[in-house]
Design an enzyme around this catalytic site. Structure first.
Site, mmCIF file in Angstrom:
data_model
loop_
_atom_site.group_PDB
_atom_site.id
_atom_site.type_symbol
_atom_site.label_atom_id
_atom_site.label_comp_id
_atom_site.label_asym_id
_atom_site.label_seq_id
_atom_site.Cartn_x
_atom_site.Cartn_y
_atom_site.Cartn_z
ATOM 1 N N GLY A 137 0.815 -1.211 0.000
ATOM 2 C CA GLY A 137 0.000 0.000 0.000
ATOM 3 C C GLY A 137 0.849 1.261 0.000
ATOM 4 O O GLY A 137 2.025 1.233 0.360
ATOM 5 N N SER A 138 0.251 2.365 -0.401
ATOM 6 C CA SER A 138 0.923 3.663 -0.339
ATOM 7 C C SER A 138 0.614 4.333 1.001
ATOM 8 O O SER A 138 -0.075 3.765 1.844
ATOM 9 C CB SER A 138 0.469 4.544 -1.498
ATOM 10 O OG SER A 138 0.917 4.006 -2.718
ATOM 11 N N GLY A 139 1.148 5.534 1.181
ATOM 12 C CA GLY A 139 0.924 6.263 2.418
ATOM 13 C C GLY A 139 2.034 6.044 3.428
ATOM 14 O O GLY A 139 1.963 6.550 4.551
ATOM 15 N N HIS A 140 3.063 5.299 3.010
ATOM 16 C CA HIS A 140 4.197 4.969 3.878
ATOM 17 C C HIS A 140 5.496 5.602 3.364
ATOM 18 O O HIS A 140 6.573 5.149 3.722
ATOM 19 C CB HIS A 140 4.417 3.456 3.904
ATOM 20 C CG HIS A 140 3.244 2.676 4.388
ATOM 21 N ND1 HIS A 140 2.811 2.745 5.684
ATOM 22 C CD2 HIS A 140 2.412 1.815 3.749
ATOM 23 C CE1 HIS A 140 1.763 1.940 5.833
ATOM 24 N NE2 HIS A 140 1.500 1.370 4.672
ATOM 25 N N ASP A 194 -1.741 -8.012 1.414
ATOM 26 C CA ASP A 194 -0.515 -8.206 0.632
ATOM 27 C C ASP A 194 -0.286 -9.686 0.377
ATOM 28 O O ASP A 194 0.107 -10.101 -0.723
ATOM 29 C CB ASP A 194 0.699 -7.643 1.382
ATOM 30 C CG ASP A 194 0.528 -6.193 1.782
ATOM 31 O OD1 ASP A 194 -0.503 -5.861 2.389
ATOM 32 O OD2 ASP A 194 1.425 -5.388 1.492
ATOM 33 N N HIS A 243 -0.206 0.876 10.295
ATOM 34 C CA HIS A 243 -1.361 1.469 9.624
ATOM 35 C C HIS A 243 -2.326 1.988 10.659
ATOM 36 O O HIS A 243 -3.511 2.102 10.400
ATOM 37 C CB HIS A 243 -2.085 0.447 8.763
ATOM 38 C CG HIS A 243 -1.187 -0.276 7.834
ATOM 39 N ND1 HIS A 243 -0.466 -1.361 8.223
ATOM 40 C CD2 HIS A 243 -0.870 -0.039 6.556
ATOM 41 C CE1 HIS A 243 0.261 -1.769 7.198
ATOM 42 N NE2 HIS A 243 0.040 -0.998 6.185
#
Ligand SMILES: Nc1ncnc2c1ncn2[C@@H]1O[C@H](COP(=O)(O)OP(=O)(O)O)[C@@H](O)[C@H]1O
Ligand SMILES: Nc1ncnc2c1ncn2[C@@H]1O[C@H](COP(=O)(O)OP(=O)(O)O)[C@@H](O)[C@H]1O
Ligand SMILES: [Mg+2]
Ligand SMILES: [Mg+2]
Ligand SMILES: [Mg+2]
Ligand SMILES: [Mg+2]
Lengths: 211, 333, 333, 211
Positions: free
Chosen positions: C53-56, C109, C218
């Site tokens: 995922g993105s946002g990391h 994932d 998260h």
């Protein structure tokens, strides 16, 4: 009531300043947060914290050496704007006091005039610019007037403290022209300058110790 | 504010100890908390020395290493170090070719530097000073004393450091650093306040729906308080102010850096960078090099500094030259 | 939460565009938002592919480049990408020597990866999977399915990527990556919540005087909520849990990384690192390599992940080998 | 009342699901924030957003093709845990529906059994583990019972929706064994599972469209 400042008197003045500033340092930090970076309290605490070391290190009884040691100690502190200005002030006092073991009101005023001149080589700030100069300049003028008028050191310092306090309070409505607050423009108005306030605390502590 | 600290009076000594432990291959502490390269530069090359308050990590000491700074003199939190340590650093750094002393335009830093330069002159040291003052919020280029030194010092260390590694003379290093200095500009924006780590107090306040353009890097407020804008709107306002300041025109080449000041995510900086690149492209200006990172922070303050510099081939080559520091490594390939 | 964004639905495409603009010398976008090296690896070498995922940011795509990842498949905010794009990435990445597919142990994932591996098998692709699951908060090593993949993927990319650049075979690259994987452990602590950038909502809450050890990346809470501790106390609790997990003993050599997850300053991480180094030194354990940085963030969440891995000479050499990515460059000197 | 699911009916079911889920997506995000990462709402919105595209792309009238296209579209979404599970479910439905242009209650139940079996190859989660399986498994069982009991598709879906809702509500007091909430242990109790809730919304929307 002290009539001239010898080594012991100077030590007493310095210790009084240390106590008062450390006591009020949180307030100084809040004033600096208004338009600056909020560290003037911790910086002044650190600056005052080195005074006792300087006293301990300096040769007992040697007034000019004491002033020099305090000046260098203040310069040696990580002092932001405060360290260089205060350190320079004390180095100026020390040069003027060279060869003297005690300063009467006239010599004391002359020493502060020399200190102020040294500071003015470091900064172009004038009274009205909302800096510590708003307290320092009138305080030095008060020392000079008192000496010229024949008053003793204690009364001179009392006048100087009053002048410094008035100067510091008057910075409230000024717009800063130097230091971190300069970039705020109009918004720097509304709170007294941190450095002017701490300078007035120094003179008030001196006056109380001399009284 | 919640922070992982121990005694607030020991912040700087402890952070330096930890920094040296984490990056022992690249830097070490010497003398009175001077940050020096683990492997010193070869003799006969110009050295780069700088000083400034702590609390902005990784700046300034994070850029000590090959191709950037030789010795950094970290002060206390937000408080520049006093002259004696700086003078000591300059003496230690000199490898026979003199020292370039990089100073950021902040009242305390400058006063310390002036005293240092006086003392250095008395002692016959070979040191030249360069002052960064690229904050466009402070006023026009013609009033340099009103312009603060922001993140621009970091790319300037890179340019000057690369020139020094090449073996250029002190005058030559100073000249190319001044060329870069004359062509760079920075502007900061803040969304949330920073707290002073010693006092735990927030240094300023910002209403929930406002941002402030022209912020300083110690919580000193700016003059551009306004309603919160989108990333694109913010990017457009800021890059246009920078382009005007450096008089960038079609055909010019730019280095653009976005410097996160604390809590702002890279995600946001990338989104802003996208718009900056678009605005430049529309004007025929080429963003030849870029970067989004935390180079010089203001504790946990959300916001960023936008930096732009006009580049020529010489400056691009120096920007691309190898560097090996804890927080900026360039392979040079 | 205040963030610089535009339309919340376009976060990922916009951030990738900006990332590619800022680091055009190192990476570019290809296909359906795959992040690939600007200069591909030489033919005949094993490729490294990862997804998440993105946002990391900077993870995962910030580590695409020489010596680390060949292709990264960024998903939406906190949501792993679906199988088709990952399969496409694996096909593009293969330079004739096969692909090592690095997967972090998170439900989505892993399910995507399983589907990808099924499809890859059907299509006869030469790909091997490695799963990171080093979060000690999830449970003991014997229950790998309970242990999340945290920042450990980043040094693992470095180790595997360096082995691949050396020209090792897929089995050899997998073997050394598994050796590292078996000897690493991570633990996270949070001080303040993260907000989801699309919804603007905070994902969890933490009282003003509490911290949470065992936090996920998260906003998934951990199980170690406790009163706020000093940096030294926090460091001690955490490093001792890691040392126990990897069974480190006197004479062992460690790589220790502190990964800031958002608003936590480097200042704090250095102070924590100092204590970690002290604790290790007392036990006769040597911290041979270290780092404090934001490698894998959780939006603006204040806190950090502490990572430790037992190193041998082979792993140290691979950690020290050259790498040239936007967010980790190693000169190799 | 729909008695068998042909292409047009399936399109109607899917569109109803899209509308309902997008309508409630913020709530789903809040449920996911309780013990997960807060993105289940945006993910479901994205997943449902691709349904219309899949409908547009699939050959008009071909039910198995429609189901396949939806399955692949869901797999193609950046869907975290949801995408692979939902995509697998629809791919399972598609395989079971192969060669059929309409599904009566028995065929519909069989299709969902096949879908469930496909999902169970991806996850070991069982009812009681606080995942979408707590809604999906009873819903599929309800479809089977209804078909075995001779009910039509509409009634079967109504029963399934009720079973899914009961299952979703029952997750409130469960401790999560899979997904991001697993690491919370006891603290995962107290709020219904996001995925079970969205699964129950899907079945409710199907039931309403079939009614
Ligand atoms: N250029 C200057 N000339 C005179 N006084 C100054 C100047 N710059 C700053 N000051 C004084 O220093 C004070 C701030 O001191 P301090 O907070 O310790 O340093 P810094 O501004 O570096 O954080 C100001 O309130 C002002 O009185
Ligand atoms: N292994 C699993 N098996 C079954 N369902 C799962 C599994 N992992 C997660 N889920 C379901 O997915 C939901 C979360 O979906 P979503 O938030 O979209 O994905 P993510 O957890 O990747 O952020 C959970 O509420 C749960 O119902
Ligand atoms: Mg200050
Ligand atoms: Mg300061
Ligand atoms: Mg997710
Ligand atoms: Mg989720």
């Amino acid at each position: 009531m002290i009539q001239s400042i010898d080594y012991a008197a100077m030590v007493a003045l310095l210790r009084a300043a240390e106590t008062k500033v450390i006591d009020k340092h949180e307030w100084l930090g809040q004033l600096d947060a208004y338009a600056g970076d909020g560290d003037h309290g911790t910086t002044m605490k650190r600056a005052m914290g080195c005074i006792e070391t300087a006293i301990g290190a300096s040769a007992e009884g040697d007034l000019p050496a004491l002033l020099t040691d305090v000046g260098w100690a203040l310069l040696g502190v990580d002092g932001g704007s405060t360290g260089p200005l205060l350190g320079t002030l004390f180095n100026g006092l020390a040069e003027s006091a060279a060869g003297q073991s005690a300063l009467d009101a006239a010599a004391f005023a002359a020493a502060f005039e020399a200190g102020l001149a040294a500071v003015q080589r470091q900064t172009k700030a004038q009274p009205g610019d909302k800096t510590m100069m708003d307290a320092l300049v009138p305080a030095v003028q008060a020392l000079r007037s008192a000496a010229d008028g024949g008053l003793g050191v204690a009364e001179a310092l009392d006048n100087a403290a009053a002048a410094a306090e008035a100067g510091a309070v008057a910075t409230t409505d000024m717009q800063a022209k130097f230091g971190r607050a300069r970039n705020l423009g109009e918004r720097s108005k509304g709170s007294p300058d941190a450095g002017a306030t701490s300078m007035s605390l120094l003179f008030r502590a001196f006056a109380e110790a001399a009284a | 504010m919640k922070k992982f600290i121990n005694d607030p009076d020991n912040l700087v000594s402890e952070l330096l100890e930890g920094y040296a432990a984490a990056y022992a291959k690249k830097i070490k502490l010497e003398g009175n908390n001077l940050v020096v390269r683990a492997t010193p530069k070869a003799a006969g090359k110009v050295a780069i020395v700088t000083h400034g308050g702590s609390g902005h990590e990784p700046a300034l000491s994070g850029f000590v290493g090959e191709g950037m700074i030789d010795i950094s003199v970290p002060g206390e939190i937000f408080a520049a170090p006093g002259p004696p340590r700086v003078l000591d650093a300059i003496k230690r750094a000199d490898l026979g070719a003199g020292v370039l002393f990089v100073v950021l335009n902040h009242s305390g830093d400058v006063m310390t530097a002036n005293i240092v330069m006086e003392m250095a002159a008395k002692q016959g040291l070979n040191v030249k000073q360069i002052l960064t003052h690229e904050d466009v919020a402070g006023g026009p280029k013609s009033e340099p004393e009103n312009r603060r030194g922001l993140v621009g010092c970091v790319p300037l260390y890179k340019i000057a450091g690369a020139a020094a590694e090449e073996g250029r003379s002190l005058d030559e290093v100073l000249a190319v650093a001044e060329k870069f200095n004359d062509n760079m500009a920075t502007l900061a924006v803040a969304l949330t306040p920073a707290s002073h780590p010693s006092t735990g107090e927030f240094i300023f306040e910002l209403p929930e729906d406002e941002m402030e353009i022209g912020m300083g890097q110690h919580g000193e407020a700016g003059t551009g308080r306004m309603k919160l804008k989108s990333a694109d709107e913010t990017a457009e306002i800021m890059i246009n102010m920078l382009l005007a300041d450096i008089e960038a025109k079609a055909g010019d080449k730019l280095l653009v850096l976005l410097n996160g000041t604390g809590a702002t995510t890279l995600m946001e900086m990338f989104i802003v960078f996208r718009k900056v690149a678009q605005v430049c492209a529309e004007k025929g200006i080429e963003v030849v090099r870029g970067g989004c990172d935390e180079y010089l922070t203001v504790q946990e303050m959300a916001g960023f500094q936008m930096f732009a510099a006009k580049m020529d081939d010489e400056l691009i080559a120096l920007w691309d030259a190898p560097a090996d520091t804890p927080y900026l490594t360039v392979s040079g390939k």
